[in-house]
Design a protein around this motif. Structure first.
Motif, mmCIF file in Angstrom:
data_model
loop_
_atom_site.group_PDB
_atom_site.id
_atom_site.type_symbol
_atom_site.label_atom_id
_atom_site.label_comp_id
_atom_site.label_asym_id
_atom_site.label_seq_id
_atom_site.Cartn_x
_atom_site.Cartn_y
_atom_site.Cartn_z
ATOM 1 N N LYS A 9 2.946 9.603 -7.605
ATOM 2 C CA LYS A 9 2.930 8.398 -6.770
ATOM 3 C C LYS A 9 4.286 7.704 -6.815
ATOM 4 N N ASN A 10 5.112 8.141 -7.733
ATOM 5 C CA ASN A 10 6.439 7.543 -7.902
ATOM 6 C C ASN A 10 7.400 8.709 -8.063
ATOM 7 N N PRO A 11 7.483 9.553 -7.014
ATOM 8 C CA PRO A 11 8.161 10.849 -7.160
ATOM 9 C C PRO A 11 9.636 10.726 -7.548
ATOM 10 N N GLN A 12 10.277 9.643 -7.169
ATOM 11 C CA GLN A 12 11.689 9.507 -7.549
ATOM 12 C C GLN A 12 11.858 9.112 -9.010
ATOM 13 N N GLY A 13 10.786 8.608 -9.633
ATOM 14 C CA GLY A 13 10.849 8.256 -11.059
ATOM 15 C C GLY A 13 10.423 9.425 -11.928
ATOM 16 N N LYS A 14 10.628 9.283 -13.221
ATOM 17 C CA LYS A 14 10.268 10.346 -14.152
ATOM 18 C C LYS A 14 8.773 10.376 -14.427
ATOM 19 N N ALA A 15 8.094 9.313 -14.080
ATOM 20 C CA ALA A 15 6.642 9.246 -14.292
ATOM 21 C C ALA A 15 6.080 8.196 -13.352
ATOM 22 N N ASP A 16 4.760 8.199 -13.231
ATOM 23 C CA ASP A 16 4.094 7.195 -12.403
ATOM 24 C C ASP A 16 3.709 5.990 -13.259
ATOM 25 N N PRO A 17 3.560 4.826 -12.609
ATOM 26 C CA PRO A 17 3.010 3.686 -13.367
ATOM 27 C C PRO A 17 1.563 4.015 -13.757
ATOM 28 N N ILE A 18 1.143 3.554 -14.909
ATOM 29 C CA ILE A 18 -0.172 3.985 -15.402
ATOM 30 C C ILE A 18 -1.336 3.452 -14.572
ATOM 31 N N ILE A 19 -1.073 2.557 -13.654
ATOM 32 C CA ILE A 19 -2.155 2.055 -12.796
ATOM 33 C C ILE A 19 -2.690 3.162 -11.878
ATOM 34 N N VAL A 20 -1.979 4.276 -11.803
ATOM 35 C CA VAL A 20 -2.479 5.392 -10.977
ATOM 36 C C VAL A 20 -3.624 6.145 -11.670
ATOM 37 N N HIS A 21 -3.776 5.961 -12.970
ATOM 38 C CA HIS A 21 -4.774 6.740 -13.701
ATOM 39 C C HIS A 21 -6.165 6.111 -13.589
ATOM 40 N N PRO A 22 -7.148 6.920 -13.209
ATOM 41 C CA PRO A 22 -8.488 6.358 -13.020
ATOM 42 C C PRO A 22 -9.014 5.604 -14.244
ATOM 43 N N ASP A 23 -8.738 6.102 -15.439
ATOM 44 C CA ASP A 23 -9.298 5.424 -16.606
ATOM 45 C C ASP A 23 -8.677 4.046 -16.826
ATOM 46 N N ILE A 24 -7.437 3.876 -16.389
ATOM 47 C CA ILE A 24 -6.813 2.544 -16.429
ATOM 48 C C ILE A 24 -7.459 1.661 -15.356
ATOM 49 N N ARG A 25 -7.659 2.231 -14.181
ATOM 50 C CA ARG A 25 -8.367 1.509 -13.113
ATOM 51 C C ARG A 25 -9.744 1.037 -13.573
ATOM 52 N N ARG A 26 -10.431 1.946 -14.265
ATOM 53 C CA ARG A 26 -11.771 1.612 -14.762
ATOM 54 C C ARG A 26 -11.713 0.322 -15.583
ATOM 55 N N ALA A 27 -10.741 0.258 -16.479
ATOM 56 C CA ALA A 27 -10.609 -0.948 -17.306
ATOM 57 C C ALA A 27 -10.304 -2.166 -16.434
ATOM 58 N N LEU A 28 -9.341 -2.030 -15.543
ATOM 59 C CA LEU A 28 -8.950 -3.176 -14.714
ATOM 60 C C LEU A 28 -10.091 -3.634 -13.815
ATOM 61 N N MET A 29 -10.756 -2.665 -13.195
ATOM 62 C CA MET A 29 -11.852 -3.015 -12.281
ATOM 63 C C MET A 29 -13.023 -3.654 -13.038
ATOM 64 N N THR A 30 -13.295 -3.137 -14.232
ATOM 65 C CA THR A 30 -14.397 -3.695 -15.020
ATOM 66 C C THR A 30 -14.122 -5.160 -15.346
ATOM 67 N N MET A 31 -12.891 -5.432 -15.766
ATOM 68 C CA MET A 31 -12.537 -6.815 -16.108
ATOM 69 C C MET A 31 -12.601 -7.710 -14.883
ATOM 70 N N ARG A 32 -12.037 -7.202 -13.808
ATOM 71 C CA ARG A 32 -11.956 -8.056 -12.614
ATOM 72 C C ARG A 32 -13.334 -8.323 -12.014
ATOM 73 N N ALA A 33 -14.165 -7.279 -11.997
ATOM 74 C CA ALA A 33 -15.513 -7.438 -11.429
ATOM 75 C C ALA A 33 -16.293 -8.482 -12.215
ATOM 76 N N PHE A 34 -16.028 -8.522 -13.492
ATOM 77 C CA PHE A 34 -16.680 -9.517 -14.344
ATOM 78 C C PHE A 34 -16.055 -10.899 -14.148
ATOM 79 N N ASN A 35 -14.742 -10.956 -14.130
ATOM 80 C CA ASN A 35 -14.073 -12.263 -14.048
ATOM 81 C C ASN A 35 -14.460 -13.011 -12.788
ATOM 82 N N GLU A 36 -14.476 -12.287 -11.677
ATOM 83 C CA GLU A 36 -14.721 -12.987 -10.408
ATOM 84 C C GLU A 36 -16.175 -13.446 -10.310
#
Lengths: 597, 597
Positions: free
Chosen positions: B331-358
């Motif tokens: 997702k960041n082909p010009q960089g040496k790696a992608d930001p970790i937000i591309v990983h589903p398991d990181i998304r899982r954490a973020l979405m879980t928190m946000r779904a609860f917070n809102e």
């Protein structure tokens, strides 16, 4: 001060009555650790834990480590002497080969005692723990000169070891690492770069510190294919193999951490430090995984250890603390209140922790036995089967036991109410110490990916199919036994959920790998529940047999059956929720653009 | 340093578009806070949080409070000045009656801003937070002289307040308390005893500290029926009502805690301190519950606050940290790696928190609105219905939002990997601070018992039936709408589980109260899931309407619907596991004798 009693009886029960330890007497080293000797070793380990390690646990937390201006690091008061006792007891080399000075006893015993020692002083035990990982890597990948040079001293404990992987910009993704190795032309290399989060990176416990360092040889390929592993001693060795001149490596600073204050977590600066290649050039990742796998089991054990000591202290508090009355009438009528252990919600916490601890211990010891078989059996088929199970269970033990270990440290702290939040009771330390185990040696999300992304598919799914078969057959063989049926039913339901989840992954993750990532953490925990449930099944079977034989310790076995029932009633229902979540896939979780967070 | 942006847009959306804040313009104080004014107040609160509170958060953690030899306590550098800004901004009296110098604005606004301030400095905000609890108790139970004497100074913030309940041997079970009150014969009392865990017990922020102290008048009945509440100022008042001679109360020591280091948690020693009775003799428990209920909502809000700021920082880190590649291609082909937000398991954490917070924010604001209606409406029926819902939701908000708030602080810390364990990133502080919210103002086990043991049965189950009816009708009315049906289906499934659990309790807990205790924590969380799910239903409905109207901020509303879907897919499935656990009853968990643990 927190209390602790090593669960020796439970360890012996698991090894002798449940997991068939005595059946392996023909494996190398096992004959030297007959059940009598085993018991004596566990008793010695228990003493070391309770009398030496435990009293220093809070000292380590309060005092932490100190870095001096010259870069040297001292450990908390008493740590050095305690480590000497560990060393003199021969614990470092308990299960390492006799050839290099070890005792060659089963790794299983090492793991059993390791639980007691980690429970009582996790931070201190990390110093020898990392040394053991380094020993394992040198054993497998070292050339004979390296083995002769380093192993006897490390196995003796005179020298300790470390693992140097992480750099400021890379942890999980080691392909990004920048530490350089330049060949000197004489077989040695000059290593330069910065490593962070190096546990036991510098300290005052040993005469030398043997750093295993991942670095990139100049001109090596990009990414993980260009990484090599090096042995870099803190002090270079003189002609006699003794520590001589300082090498170009030093501790730049100590990290301020949430917990494990007694362990020195160092920023390590390498400035043309001299090292030798361990294993093949550019074969560093493979060599590193030897110590990593060893370390992962050790970290899983830390999770269990924290859960166990936190549980024991919660029990003691719940028995003493008088507050409120039982809902079913006073249980301490002459007192002004009942002990809080009468309250169901307190029981819920205690039973949850205990049901996990006892099954977790079984899973660790079962896996440790598999490790011994994989490394020592002369039957190739048995070796392969055991190695499969070891590889499969490693991420499960690391991920599940540390997630749950932390959760239970928090649960035990909660039993103390406000007193749990005050540092003097020690419950906060268990929580703060347990927290790191979810992170290091591969964060638990990485363990989950290792399971779904690597271990499941390895060798055409041979390991996972063997596990399903073993658990399925256990259920099948025992479901006609009416005393076992209620348990096999629960395990089978869990296994069905796990198999359904596995099938879902096979059908949905090949074409769309995000579905595997989205499922991974739930799959890891679903797997853990089935593995722990299976351990309960085996314990119930063993205890029913003991009861049928009229065992003297009937209460011990009856209690096991009650705890097993609790596990089936209160813990296993979670498998359905995991399956439901897994089956929803990655679409929703990946739907938002990164900017929308 | 951690970042933070006050979720003003989300607060406005919830109040204006979802919860019908503008419909309450006729309630006292609401006309003064029209949507424009509301927005201006939120913006001011956001500035105070971001510019004043946030920069001091880590200072407070590092420096903590200091007790001097004379017993006086100083707060961390900068706290005093920040409190002055809070005070000068009129925040203490925002929603208190104009009669005593307050602004009389809706409590709902106070709660909305309270979230921002707690997120950015939980420890500091406890000083005014406890004052507000004391103000509430004096407003309800004080006589006119007490009100005139104390309220204007407290509402101005010149004086602060505390709650003194806990003693070394009693926390939850206040019937055991020993602090004595001896009448002086002139309407005053001499109070003697020791209180522990007194937040904001002594400090240097205000000219006087008004302690509300539970004590037992000599000769009073045993147990909770003999407890009275007293007003005990740190400095006795002179003839002009100004702080004069020191009273017989002092801070004996400060507790060393896991977190909230910026708040002074004191052991308070009362030695014939002069005080006056607040409310009726032996009516202390009732008087105390006024401040306790206020405090419980505030603590629930702390849980949400910690989850929100931890989430925001996890998002920022996940966007920046480059590590590994997306499973679906770079997702960041010009960089040496992608930001970790591309990983589903990181998304899982973020979405879980946000779904609860809102949803958590919605639940808090909905309940705050009910609190305003309950206290301000002139329609008795509306008042009663709102008060029912307020009482029902108080333990749910306190218990669920703090359990989840802590869990999410841990989850956000996990996103940081090893960097989360290092204190300098601030994630550890969120975890350590969030931990106390599960304990104080009634440990969450007590909240669960309050829900199943008191709130369910109160007034013949009127409140819970009204809640079931409201949620059931929402599902019924919207299930024909195909855009809403997927959501109403999930909510209805949860509601069915909750109703089945309620039915199970009715059938099984009357005859055997241990069944209620055994179910309580699961029931609390099951209830919380349905309440949060219902909030998502209302948000989806509001956002669908906005989208149908062609709202300019379409992305905002579309995102809401995605998060709602995540909540239904990944969070709601937990209701079945709760129901399964509840239905197993207390037998297994109570089967072991206490000695068997």
């Amino acid at each position: 001060m927190p209390i602790y009693q090593s669960p020796v009886q439970d360890t012996l029960y698991l090894l002798n009555d449940v997991l068939g330890y005595p059946d392996h007497a023909s494996l190398p080293g096992f004959a030297d650790a007959s059940p009598d000797v085993l018991e004596a070793i566990l008793a010695e380990g228990a003493k070391l834990a309770e009398n030496v390690m435990l009293p220093l646990n809070r000292v380590g937390d309060l005092e932490g480590c100190t870095r001096h201006d010259d870069g040297s690091v001292t450990t908390p008061k008493g740590f050095r002497a305690a480590y000497q006792q560990y060393r003199e007891g021969g614990w470092m080399g308990l299960s390492t080969p006799a050839e290099y000075g070890g005792q060659g006893l089963p790794y299983t015993i090492h793991a059993a005692v390791g639980e007691y020692l980690s429970s009582t002083n996790m931070a201190l035990m990390m110093y020898p723990g990392l040394t053991q990982g380094a020993i394992a890597a040198i054993l497998v990948h070292g050339n004979e000169e390296q083995k002769q040079t380093f192993l006897p001293k490390m196995i003796d404990g005179a020298w300790t070891g470390t693992m140097n992987l992480t750099e400021p910009h890379c942890g999980t993704d080691l392909g990004l690492l920048r530490t350089r190795a330049v060949p000197n032309g004489d077989g040695t290399y000059r290593i330069s770069g910065q490593k962070i989060f190096i546990s036991a990176g510098d300290h005052d416990m040993s005469d030398n510190i043997i750093h295993l360092v991942l670095a990139r040889i100049d001109g090596a390929p990009e990414g993980v294919k260009g990484i090599s592993l090096f042995i870099v001693p803190k002090f270079r060795l003189d002609a006699n193999g003794n520590p001589g001149a300082a090498n170009g490596v030093s501790c730049g600073s100590l990290e301020e951490k949430m917990g494990i204050h007694g362990n020195a977590t160092c920023v390590m600066n390498y400035d043309e430090a001299e090292g030798t290649l361990l294993g093949a050039e550019n074969g560093g990742l493979k060599a590193m995984f030897v110590m990593m796998n060893e370390a992962r089991l050790g970290v899983g054990l830390q999770g269990l250890s924290m859960s166990e000591i936190a549980y024991q202290n919660a029990v003691a508090y719940a028995r003493e603390r008088l507050q409120g009355r039982s809902l079913s009438g006073p249980k301490n009528p002459q007192g002004k209140a009942d002990p809080i252990i009468v309250h169901p919600d307190i029981r819920r916490a205690l039973m949850t922790m205990r049901a996990f601890n006892e099954a977790g211990r079984a899973l660790v010891l079962w896996t440790a036995l598999n490790s011994d078989i994989a490394h020592r059996s002369d039957d190739e088929k048995a070796r392969q089967a055991a190695d499969d199970m070891l590889g499969l269970m490693t991420p499960v033990i690391k991920g599940v036991l540390t997630d749950k270990g932390f959760e239970h440290a928090v649960m035990a702290q909660q039993v103390f109410g406000g007193h749990g939040y005050i540092e003097e009771h020690g419950m906060s330390q268990f929580v703060r110490d347990a927290r790191i185990a979810m992170i290091y040696e591969g964060a638990n999300g990485i363990q989950a990916l290792d399971l779904v992304g690597r271990k499941l598919a390895q060798n055409g799914g041979r390991a996972v199919q063997a596990f399903f078969k073993e658990v399925g057959e256990f259920c099948e063989q025992n479901r006609a036994d009416e005393k076992l049926a209620p348990f096999t039913k629960g395990i089978k339901k869990g296994l069905n959920d796990l198999q359904a989840a596995t099938m879902w992954l096979m059908q949905n993750a090949m074409a769309k790998p995000d579905n595997a990532g989205a499922a991974s953490t739930d799959y890891l925990h679903l797997f853990g529940l089935v593995a722990l449930g299976y351990m309960w099944g085996r314990m119930v079977k063993a205890s029913q047999e003991k009861l049928a034989e009229g065992a003297a310790d009937a209460a011990f076995h009856e209690n096991k059956i009650v705890i097993a029932r609790y596990f089936m009633e209160r813990v296993m229902p979670e498998t359905s929720a995991h399956l439901a979540r897994i089956s929803t896939g990655a679409d929703t979780m990946m739907a938002l653009p990164a900017e929308a967070f």
